[in-house]
Enzyme design. Structure first.
Site, PDB file in Angstrom:
ATOM      1  N   ASP A 190       0.814  -1.222   0.000  1.00  0.00           N
ATOM      2  CA  ASP A 190       0.000   0.000   0.000  1.00  0.00           C
ATOM      3  C   ASP A 190       0.848   1.273   0.000  1.00  0.00           C
ATOM      4  OD1 ASP A 190       0.556  -1.038   2.657  1.00  0.00           O
ATOM      5  OD2 ASP A 190      -0.611   0.628   3.464  1.00  0.00           O
ATOM      6  N   HIS A 191       2.148   1.144   0.264  1.00  0.00           N
ATOM      7  CA  HIS A 191       3.021   2.328   0.273  1.00  0.00           C
ATOM      8  C   HIS A 191       3.734   2.532  -1.060  1.00  0.00           C
ATOM      9  CE1 HIS A 191       2.870   3.131   4.716  1.00  0.00           C
ATOM     10  NE2 HIS A 191       2.248   1.968   4.596  1.00  0.00           N
TER      11      HIS A 191
HETATM   12 ZN   LIG Z   1       0.985   0.803   5.823  1.00  0.00          ZN
HETATM   13 ZN   LIG Z   2       3.281  -1.287   6.589  1.00  0.00          ZN
END
Ligand SMILES: [Zn+2]
Ligand SMILES: [Zn+2]
Length: 357
Positions: free
Chosen positions: A114-115
């Site tokens: 998600d990053h």
């Molecule tokens: Zn995260």
């Molecule tokens: Zn993380």
């Protein structure tokens, strides 16, 4: 008729439900004016000298229509740096009037999907948006090379279409993709760059089993902000953030994720119930983040990477718990497109970029 007056009349006429015959030309006129404005101005050049935190993504992997994946734009003077690029990051930057073409470099805190899942779009928008002749620098702990190589491979076919369609002058092939710059995770902290008055320090944090994982501290013209990345309560981060004006910290409220876990159990979804239980042990609660901010002596705490999504207005209090009792300064729950400014002249100002929600 003066330009602004014409605009005002158009807005009123549209709002008042003007006849269909007028709506279309008025909408087209406003559209053309908006397009001109978008292409002749940006919010980056209008900001006062200083350090700014612009929230280009305040969410997590959990579905939330109001929050993009993790992304923080750090603006120092006229320089634009991005910490993490979750899904929707590039789109939010554009909505905020922060042109992806102006992004100088991206820093990753860790390699959780998600990053990084907005990196491809960000690199592409930056390349096309500025006719970049050099790749976008991607800084991160050792391992960042694999991330850059993967995105470069996946987007390679697309890059050939762009060059074939728009020509090398508009999209120079040398500017396509990401150029990794890895650093070794320090025992505690290490300055990874110091140029043009901006010092960037990497901070080891604890997001086990996810490793490497770091946060970052930015110092510019006597102002300072620290970004936690994903971590449990980290004494190293607390010390590194000492006397920093602004602490941007991740937060997960177990009281609320447990409700989701229980619902998953009732629905017979044991894997999801297990995930909901597991995520508690590598994040920080809002109350703990408040204690970190208090001990570090921060002036303001902004919570981001909000887990779970807060889809009902009244949930914000439940999310914070008694965090406000644990920190003397102001606590804010970040929204996408929030801006927190630390002008070189002093003070802390909050505003929004690209309109209100
Ligand atoms: Zn995260
Ligand atoms: Zn993380």
């Amino acid at each position: 008729m003066k330009k602004w007056l014409l605009g005002a009349v158009a807005v009123v006429a549209l709002g008042a439900g003007a006849g269909w015959a007028f709506r279309e030309p008025l909408a087209l006129m406003l559209y053309a004016r908006g397009a001109e404005q978008a292409l002749t101005s940006n919010n980056l050049d209008g900001l006062p000298d200083g350090l700014h935190a612009a929230f280009c993504g305040t969410g997590s992997p959990m579905p939330d229509p109001d929050r993009a994946g993790p992304c923080l734009a750090v603006i120092a003077g006229k320089r634009l740096l991005i910490v993490d690029a979750g899904e929707g990051a590039a789109r939010n930057l554009q909505l905020m009037g922060l042109p992806p073409g102006r992004v100088e470099r991206v820093l990753l805190t860790h390699f959780h999907s998600d990053h990084i899942d907005g990196l491809g779009a960000l690199a592409l928008q930056r390349w096309v948006g500025s006719s970049a002749t050099a790749q976008l620098p991607l800084l991160g702990p050792v391992g960042v090379g694999q991330i850059a190589a993967g995105f470069n491979a996946v987007y390679q076919p697309d890059s050939t279409y762009r060059v074939a369609h728009h020509g090398e002058a508009v999209v120079p092939p040398s500017g396509f993709g990401l150029s990794p710059r890895a650093f070794a995770v320090p025992e505690t902290t290490a300055v990874i760059s110091d140029d043009g008055g901006l010092k960037v320090t990497a901070i080891r944090v604890d997001h086990r089993p996810v490793a490497p994982a770091v946060g970052y501290r930015f110092d510019y013209k006597g102002r300072c902000l620290t970004v936690s990345g994903d971590t449990v309560v980290s004494p190293v981060l607390m010390r590194a953030a000492e006397a920093c004006d602004l602490l941007v910290h991740e937060a997960l409220q177990p009281r609320l994720t447990r409700v989701l876990g229980e619902a998953a159990k009732k629905a017979g979804n044991a894997p999801l119930a297990k995930v909901m239980a597991d995520i508690e042990d590598y994040h920080t609660t809002p109350e703990q983040a408040a204690e970190v901010a208090q001990k570090a002596g921060a002036k303001m705490l902004v919570l981001t990477h909000i887990v779970p999504p807060l889809r009902l207005a009244g949930l914000e209090g439940a999310f914070l718990g008694d965090a406000r009792k644990r920190f003397d300064g102001e606590i804010r729950i970040a929204q996408d497109r929030d801006l927190v400014s630390l002008p070189a002249t002093g003070g802390i100002e909050t505003s929004r970029l690209g309109g209100t929600r």
